[in-house]
Motif scaffolding. Sequence first.
Motif, PDB file in Angstrom:
ATOM      1  N   UNK A  70       0.834  -1.193   0.000  1.00  0.00           N
ATOM      2  CA  UNK A  70       0.000   0.000   0.000  1.00  0.00           C
ATOM      3  C   UNK A  70       0.872   1.246   0.000  1.00  0.00           C
ATOM      4  N   UNK A  71       0.540   2.200  -0.860  1.00  0.00           N
ATOM      5  CA  UNK A  71       1.342   3.425  -0.980  1.00  0.00           C
ATOM      6  C   UNK A  71       0.409   4.633  -1.063  1.00  0.00           C
ATOM      7  N   UNK A 117      -8.663  -7.589  -3.506  1.00  0.00           N
ATOM      8  CA  UNK A 117      -9.107  -6.218  -3.275  1.00  0.00           C
ATOM      9  C   UNK A 117     -10.623  -6.183  -3.148  1.00  0.00           C
ATOM     10  N   UNK A 118     -11.112  -5.540  -2.082  1.00  0.00           N
ATOM     11  CA  UNK A 118     -12.550  -5.505  -1.811  1.00  0.00           C
ATOM     12  C   UNK A 118     -12.991  -4.071  -1.525  1.00  0.00           C
ATOM     13  N   UNK A 137     -10.143  -2.351   0.748  1.00  0.00           N
ATOM     14  CA  UNK A 137      -9.093  -3.032   1.494  1.00  0.00           C
ATOM     15  C   UNK A 137      -8.413  -4.090   0.644  1.00  0.00           C
ATOM     16  N   UNK A 138      -7.200  -4.410   1.030  1.00  0.00           N
ATOM     17  CA  UNK A 138      -6.445  -5.521   0.477  1.00  0.00           C
ATOM     18  C   UNK A 138      -6.284  -6.577   1.560  1.00  0.00           C
ATOM     19  N   UNK A 178      -4.619 -10.294   7.656  1.00  0.00           N
ATOM     20  CA  UNK A 178      -4.212  -8.904   7.850  1.00  0.00           C
ATOM     21  C   UNK A 178      -4.791  -8.075   6.711  1.00  0.00           C
ATOM     22  N   UNK A 179      -5.020  -6.807   6.979  1.00  0.00           N
ATOM     23  CA  UNK A 179      -5.629  -5.918   5.988  1.00  0.00           C
ATOM     24  C   UNK A 179      -4.768  -4.688   5.739  1.00  0.00           C
TER      25      UNK A 179
END
Length: 251
Positions: free
Chosen positions: A36-37, A65-66, A74-75, A133-134
């Motif tokens: 994530x960036x 990915x949701x 979220x991932x 984990x998210x």
Amino acid sequence: MARRYDSSTTTFSPEGRLHQVEYAIEAINNAGTCVGILAKDGIVMASERRITSGLLAPAKTSEKTYKLCSHAACNVAGLTADANILIDQARIYAGKNHYVYQDPVPVEELVEHVCNYKQAYTQYGGLRPFGVAFLFAGYDKHHGFQLYQSDPSGNYSGWKATVIGANNQAGKSLLKTEYKEKAPSVQEALMLAVRVLNKTMDGTAASVEKMELFKMTVDDKGKCQHHILTATEAKDVIDSVVAESASAGDS
């Protein structure tokens, strides 16, 4: 000594550790990598796709990915079945909050709700921690774009750039050197995410089949746009990274 305490999530060991929670976190460290960036004009998330069998039918929707609500996504790294329960919790909470207050739920409040639910599964007997984990990406008009990470213990933290899943330490080391104080653009963040995945995937050649790229931006009307890059768009980003690496090698 550890064996006397590692079967329970509710009993501390003499060293002050909850072994089952630690084991859940370790399981995530073997899961597909997610990056994530935070960019100046959006958020980028990239995920490693692990193809277990060529006989599997292609997924109709993303398995990494949701979308949680209009302004949050979220991932997932870890057990997808566990993730589905928590994603449903997040969607229900976001929907109820919007119905009651007629306003989008603050991103951090949504993250905190999911993490409180996860924490409860480490405190009561007969339960096990969620093995997932998210990375949460979101936007609101007060705090702009936000990126959060959470683990099975129920802890969460805000990040400018982070990695979860397999080889996450190698990915974070690269981010520390590559992520500048001045936030990159979405396109630059996409290229950086691909470079991180290249490093964490143990030298496996980057390809569209092995990674999924997602970006969140805001349009002129202030509405969030969620977009998973198509195969063609992802290939363009990967080709740009390969070309950049080749030119750097030549110089």
